[in-house]
Motif scaffolding. Structure first.
Motif, PDB file in Angstrom:
ATOM      1  N   ILE A  63     -13.195  -2.478   8.053  1.00 48.33           N
ATOM      2  CA  ILE A  63     -11.885  -2.782   8.648  1.00 48.33           C
ATOM      3  C   ILE A  63     -11.372  -1.659   9.540  1.00 48.33           C
ATOM      4  CG2 ILE A  63     -11.229  -4.301   6.745  1.00 48.33           C
ATOM      5  CD1 ILE A  63      -9.367  -2.099   5.767  1.00 48.33           C
ATOM      6  N   LEU A  64     -12.085  -0.520   9.583  1.00 51.18           N
ATOM      7  CA  LEU A  64     -11.557   0.633  10.320  1.00 51.18           C
ATOM      8  C   LEU A  64     -11.149   0.317  11.765  1.00 51.18           C
ATOM      9  CD1 LEU A  64     -10.868   3.553   9.677  1.00 51.18           C
ATOM     10  CD2 LEU A  64     -13.041   4.219  10.696  1.00 51.18           C
ATOM     11  N   PRO A  65     -12.012  -0.359  12.554  1.00 51.85           N
ATOM     12  CA  PRO A  65     -11.579  -0.667  13.931  1.00 51.85           C
ATOM     13  C   PRO A  65     -10.302  -1.509  13.950  1.00 51.85           C
ATOM     14  CG  PRO A  65     -13.894  -1.216  13.606  1.00 51.85           C
ATOM     15  CD  PRO A  65     -13.347  -0.884  12.267  1.00 51.85           C
ATOM     16  N   GLY A  66     -10.241  -2.509  13.067  1.00 57.14           N
ATOM     17  CA  GLY A  66      -9.058  -3.354  12.996  1.00 57.14           C
ATOM     18  C   GLY A  66      -7.835  -2.568  12.570  1.00 57.14           C
ATOM     19  N   LEU A  67      -8.066  -1.656  11.646  1.00 54.66           N
ATOM     20  CA  LEU A  67      -6.974  -0.820  11.144  1.00 54.66           C
ATOM     21  C   LEU A  67      -6.416   0.058  12.263  1.00 54.66           C
ATOM     22  CD1 LEU A  67      -6.197  -1.072   8.240  1.00 54.66           C
ATOM     23  CD2 LEU A  67      -7.430   1.045   7.744  1.00 54.66           C
ATOM     24  N   ILE A  68      -7.322   0.628  13.060  1.00 56.06           N
ATOM     25  CA  ILE A  68      -6.882   1.515  14.142  1.00 56.06           C
ATOM     26  C   ILE A  68      -6.105   0.731  15.194  1.00 56.06           C
ATOM     27  CG2 ILE A  68      -7.712   2.898  16.089  1.00 56.06           C
ATOM     28  CD1 ILE A  68      -9.865   3.984  14.208  1.00 56.06           C
ATOM     29  N   SER A  69      -6.639  -0.432  15.605  1.00 58.67           N
ATOM     30  CA  SER A  69      -5.889  -1.160  16.624  1.00 58.67           C
ATOM     31  C   SER A  69      -4.592  -1.700  16.030  1.00 58.67           C
ATOM     32  CB  SER A  69      -6.743  -2.266  17.257  1.00 58.67           C
ATOM     33  OG  SER A  69      -7.189  -3.157  16.295  1.00 58.67           O
ATOM     34  N   GLY A  70      -4.606  -2.054  14.755  1.00 59.64           N
ATOM     35  CA  GLY A  70      -3.375  -2.493  14.103  1.00 59.64           C
ATOM     36  C   GLY A  70      -2.338  -1.382  14.083  1.00 59.64           C
ATOM     37  N   ALA A  71      -2.791  -0.156  13.796  1.00 55.41           N
ATOM     38  CA  ALA A  71      -1.875   0.984  13.764  1.00 55.41           C
ATOM     39  C   ALA A  71      -1.288   1.242  15.145  1.00 55.41           C
ATOM     40  CB  ALA A  71      -2.611   2.222  13.255  1.00 55.41           C
ATOM     41  N   LEU A 120       9.970   8.564  17.323  1.00 54.40           N
ATOM     42  CA  LEU A 120       8.682   8.919  16.708  1.00 54.40           C
ATOM     43  C   LEU A 120       8.754   8.787  15.187  1.00 54.40           C
ATOM     44  CD1 LEU A 120       7.623  11.963  18.921  1.00 54.40           C
ATOM     45  CD2 LEU A 120       6.703   9.632  18.948  1.00 54.40           C
ATOM     46  N   GLN A 121       9.920   9.162  14.622  1.00 55.96           N
ATOM     47  CA  GLN A 121      10.068   9.037  13.163  1.00 55.96           C
ATOM     48  C   GLN A 121      10.005   7.568  12.734  1.00 55.96           C
ATOM     49  OE1 GLN A 121      13.757  11.123  12.717  1.00 55.96           O
ATOM     50  NE2 GLN A 121      12.773  12.970  11.902  1.00 55.96           N
ATOM     51  N   SER A 122      10.751   6.725  13.439  1.00 51.99           N
ATOM     52  CA  SER A 122      10.741   5.309  13.049  1.00 51.99           C
ATOM     53  C   SER A 122       9.341   4.731  13.234  1.00 51.99           C
ATOM     54  CB  SER A 122      11.777   4.520  13.841  1.00 51.99           C
ATOM     55  OG  SER A 122      11.298   4.237  15.134  1.00 51.99           O
ATOM     56  N   ALA A 123       8.641   5.154  14.302  1.00 54.48           N
ATOM     57  CA  ALA A 123       7.282   4.660  14.528  1.00 54.48           C
ATOM     58  C   ALA A 123       6.358   5.119  13.405  1.00 54.48           C
ATOM     59  CB  ALA A 123       6.769   5.136  15.874  1.00 54.48           C
ATOM     60  N   ALA A 124       6.551   6.367  12.940  1.00 51.44           N
ATOM     61  CA  ALA A 124       5.704   6.876  11.856  1.00 51.44           C
ATOM     62  C   ALA A 124       5.898   6.049  10.593  1.00 51.44           C
ATOM     63  CB  ALA A 124       6.026   8.345  11.592  1.00 51.44           C
ATOM     64  N   ILE A 125       7.175   5.776  10.279  1.00 55.21           N
ATOM     65  CA  ILE A 125       7.451   4.950   9.092  1.00 55.21           C
ATOM     66  C   ILE A 125       6.820   3.565   9.261  1.00 55.21           C
ATOM     67  CG2 ILE A 125       9.279   3.834   7.749  1.00 55.21           C
ATOM     68  CD1 ILE A 125      11.100   6.199   8.509  1.00 55.21           C
ATOM     69  N   ALA A 126       7.011   2.992  10.478  1.00 61.55           N
ATOM     70  CA  ALA A 126       6.489   1.641  10.726  1.00 61.55           C
ATOM     71  C   ALA A 126       4.968   1.611  10.610  1.00 61.55           C
ATOM     72  CB  ALA A 126       6.927   1.155  12.101  1.00 61.55           C
ATOM     73  N   VAL A 127       4.298   2.634  11.138  1.00 55.99           N
ATOM     74  CA  VAL A 127       2.830   2.654  11.113  1.00 55.99           C
ATOM     75  C   VAL A 127       2.329   2.782   9.673  1.00 55.99           C
ATOM     76  CG1 VAL A 127       0.788   4.010  11.711  1.00 55.99           C
ATOM     77  CG2 VAL A 127       2.493   3.493  13.469  1.00 55.99           C
ATOM     78  N   VAL A 128       2.891   3.746   8.933  1.00 55.03           N
ATOM     79  CA  VAL A 128       2.391   3.990   7.568  1.00 55.03           C
ATOM     80  C   VAL A 128       2.597   2.755   6.689  1.00 55.03           C
ATOM     81  CG1 VAL A 128       2.756   5.322   5.467  1.00 55.03           C
ATOM     82  CG2 VAL A 128       2.643   6.483   7.680  1.00 55.03           C
ATOM     83  N   ILE A 129       3.845   2.243   6.690  1.00 54.73           N
ATOM     84  CA  ILE A 129       4.128   1.092   5.828  1.00 54.73           C
ATOM     85  C   ILE A 129       3.423  -0.165   6.341  1.00 54.73           C
ATOM     86  CG2 ILE A 129       5.965  -0.411   4.966  1.00 54.73           C
ATOM     87  CD1 ILE A 129       7.751   2.016   4.843  1.00 54.73           C
ATOM     88  N   GLY A 130       3.436  -0.331   7.682  1.00 50.49           N
ATOM     89  CA  GLY A 130       2.787  -1.502   8.265  1.00 50.49           C
ATOM     90  C   GLY A 130       1.304  -1.539   7.940  1.00 50.49           C
ATOM     91  N   VAL A 131       0.627  -0.390   8.050  1.00 52.55           N
ATOM     92  CA  VAL A 131      -0.809  -0.341   7.775  1.00 52.55           C
ATOM     93  C   VAL A 131      -1.071  -0.625   6.289  1.00 52.55           C
ATOM     94  CG1 VAL A 131      -2.775   1.236   7.561  1.00 52.55           C
ATOM     95  CG2 VAL A 131      -1.522   1.090   9.714  1.00 52.55           C
TER      96      VAL A 131
END
Lengths: 373, 275
Positions: free
Chosen positions: B186-194, B69-80
């Motif tokens: 971009i919100l829908p795209g952002l959510i599916s991207g996240a 979960l931690q690695s996913a959190a980092i990936a989501v925040v930085i990736g987004v």
């Protein structure tokens, strides 16, 4: 909705001092080797309605975008109310802009759209709501504030865009083909409403269009552009009746162009040789070039009796077409094909069946111009 | 509601086995996880939550879940952040070398993961960044970014460029333009991207395996190492967990899309009711 929604009486602050001078000095725009706008000089006086008229690619929209600050100019200076704004970003130029398809924010209601500029200016919530409502009232949409743009018709969206562009008391209004998406009737209605609003507010307007009727109907002054240059500028009637070149004459409507040679130029008047049509006195604006022609609008040609004074010649009727309000006659005269347009109600008024067909025109309605093409 | 394109009845018949073929191997972990047995068996011998309880009681497994979960959190925040800003920055802009920039952003999707894993392994060792979840999260962010970039770019395709200009002419600075023009679109795209970024990270095994350390073992890595000598139902429990997380993510996205669509579909009705 047939009656005009916007009226001068409904506009608060009517009659306040005119404002918003726009001046372009030697402004150019280059895209690589392509010159989109070429050393343009243009002034919009405070309170004046100036239209940039030209075909696509003439540089009219680029010119407006440079005034708004969306395009950097390659050379020259843009001044608003006497101050150079070349280094100012669009948000600091204080100009109201209405875009071709209105560009309303789709996720905001009409009222929120109008409020936006006040929000950006940190106007307190109460005050900005009140001012936005007033602005919507002014364009006749006081009850539509809660609707989203897609719930509004094209004409209503247009009005919201106007209210949004005016609510923050901009120095001037820039309109980029704002009526292009409307049907003909609505377009004519909006033309009148915008004109009324503009007069009431005393705000200067720079208007961009390729539609010559729209330009004629709304402008204090028309600036005709072609290939990044101003080819003629003046009051609508002036440009329409006294075009300087055959291109301007044709762009602003139908016309008869008769090639000619100059016999004598005498200030405002010239005597020209129209070949098969003989000598004629015409208007002269001093245009100079290699080849000349005379432009006579179809509605300025009249059926006449030979005996009546003025310019004229014998003609043969080729065809007549009823266009509803007007009738268009095609004629040949002196080896030229001519068009004559008259009101349907006056059809054939000047024709004497027993006499030779004769067409004539008033000297001040025939314009000497330069033949470019 | 009638579909405009009537489907052949045989098509539905044929799609059922295809659907089962796709779903059953994934769905099968759920009964296996609830199996009343000390080993992984199928069919289940009885229903019990013992394995689930055992999973959450075992520190080795819960810390693997936390690490994931931690690695996913980092990936989501930085990736987004990277993906969305790249998409906005490149939107409607043409400059020499732009295709190369886009290629660079998308490269992590194409480069074999094992190559990336080796590269990241060497890189983080050489800068002395080992023994924590952070390098794994950063590596995951790199492979998550192209997904966010693509989904954001897709939603930006519907942006009318005049909106940005009109916001500017009304006095909006760059941040206000971002907030009031770009974000709602971009919100829908952002959510599916996240969501993509999240599932890419949760699922990623090769890089996590290369960079694992006692304090930084993600769930897939723990499963992989355990399955070789310790075939407990806890592996099935973690699989079931991953499947549920993915399903919930998908459902959330579907719900979001449906909500948006229904709010737009209501509009013509609202108009006709008022006029």
């Amino acid at each position: 909705m047939t009656a005009s929604v916007i009226s001068a009486e409904s506009i608060p602050g009517t009659g306040r001092a005119a404002r918003g001078a726009i001046e372009l000095r030697q402004v150019s725009k280059h895209y690589g080797d392509v010159v989109a706008v070429d050393e343009l000089d243009l002034t919009v006086q405070p309170g004046e309605f100036v239209t940039l008229l030209g075909p696509s690619g003439s540089g009219k929209t680029t010119t407006m975008m440079m005034v708004a600050g969306f395009e950097d100019h390659s050379a020259g200076t843009v001044l608003i109310d006497g101050k150079p704004v070349d280094s100012l970003p669009p948000r600091d130029r204080n100009l109201g802009v209405v875009f071709q398809n209105y560009a309303l924010f789709p996720h905001m209601s009409a009222l929120e759209n109008v409020e936006f500029a006040l929000r950006m200016r940190k106007v307190p919530r109460e005050e900005r709501r009140q001012r936005a409502e007033e602005a919507l009232d002014r364009v006749g949409l006081g009850k539509m504030g809660g609707r989203k743009p897609r719930q509004l018709s094209g004409g209503q969206q247009q009005r919201v865009a106007l209210a949004r562009a005016l609510v923050f008391n901009p120095a001037a209004l820039l309109l980029d083909e704002p009526m292009a998406a409307l049907d003909k009737r609505l377009r004519e209605q909006m033309q009148e409403e915008i004109k009324t609003l503009q007069k009431g507010l005393g705000i200067s307007v720079l208007f961009v269009t390729h539609d010559q009727d729209e330009a004629m109907a709304m402008s204090d002054r028309i600036v005709v552009m072609r290939d990044g240059k101003i080819v003629q500028s003046g009051a609508p009637e002036e440009v329409y009746n006294h075009p300087l070149t055959d291109w301007v004459a044709s762009f602003l409507g139908d016309t008869n162009l008769i090639p000619c040679t100059i016999v004598e130029r005498n200030g405002e008047e010239a005597v020209v040789d129209l070949g098969g049509l003989g000598l004629a006195k015409v208007r002269d604006r001093g245009a100079s070039g290699e080849n000349y022609a005379v432009s006579i609008r179809p509605e300025h040609l009249k059926f006449r009796t030979r005996a009546s004074a003025g310019n004229g010649c014998a003609a043969t009727l080729v065809s007549s077409t009823n266009l509803g309000a007007t009738v268009r006659h095609r004629l040949t005269a002196g080896g030229h094909e001519l068009q004559l347009r008259e009101l349907s109600s006056d059809r054939g008024a000047g024709i004497r069946p027993d006499e030779e067909l004769w067409v004539g025109w008033d000297a001040d309605k025939a314009q000497l111009l330069v033949l470019e093409s | 509601m009638k579909t405009t394109n009537p489907q052949h009845p045989l098509l539905a018949l044929l799609s059922i086995p295809a659907f089962l073929f796709l779903v059953i191997p994934t769905a099968i972990v759920v009964p296996v996880a609830l199996n009343d047995s000390r080993y992984i068996t199928f069919p289940p011998e009885g229903i019990s939550f013992a394995a689930v309880a055992g999973f959450f009681a075992d520190r080795a497994w819960t810390s693997a879940l936390t690490a994931s979960l931690q690695s996913a959190a980092i990936a989501v925040v930085i990736g987004v952040l990277l993906g969305a800003t790249a998409a906005i920055g490149l939107h409607g802009r043409k400059f020499p070398g732009q295709p190369a920039v886009v290629g660079l952003i998308l490269a992590p999707m194409i480069v074999p993961t094992v190559v990336l894993a080796l590269a990241f392994y060497q890189f983080f060792i050489s800068i002395g960044m080992v023994g924590s979840i952070v390098p794994i999260g950063l590596a995951h962010a790199v492979i998550a970014t192209p997904y966010v970039y693509l989904t954001t770019r897709a939603s930006l395709a519907g942006l009318n460029p005049a909106l940005v200009r009109s916001a500017q002419s009304l006095g909006a600075g760059p941040l206000s333009v971002l907030r009031h023009v770009y974000l709602p679109i971009i919100l829908p795209g952002l959510i599916s991207g996240a969501l993509f970024a999240f599932s890419v990270s949760i699922d990623e095994t090769v890089m996590s395996l290369f960079m694992q350390s006692p304090g930084a073992t993600t769930l897939p890595v723990k499963m992989f190492t355990d399955i070789q000598f310790n075939l407990t139902p806890k592996i099935a429990v973690s699989s079931a967990l991953l499947v549920s997380v993915a399903t919930i993510g998908l459902l959330l996205q579907v719900l979001f899309v449906l909500k948006r669509r229904s709010s737009t579909r209501m509009l013509p009705l609202a108009v006709s009711a008022q006029t």
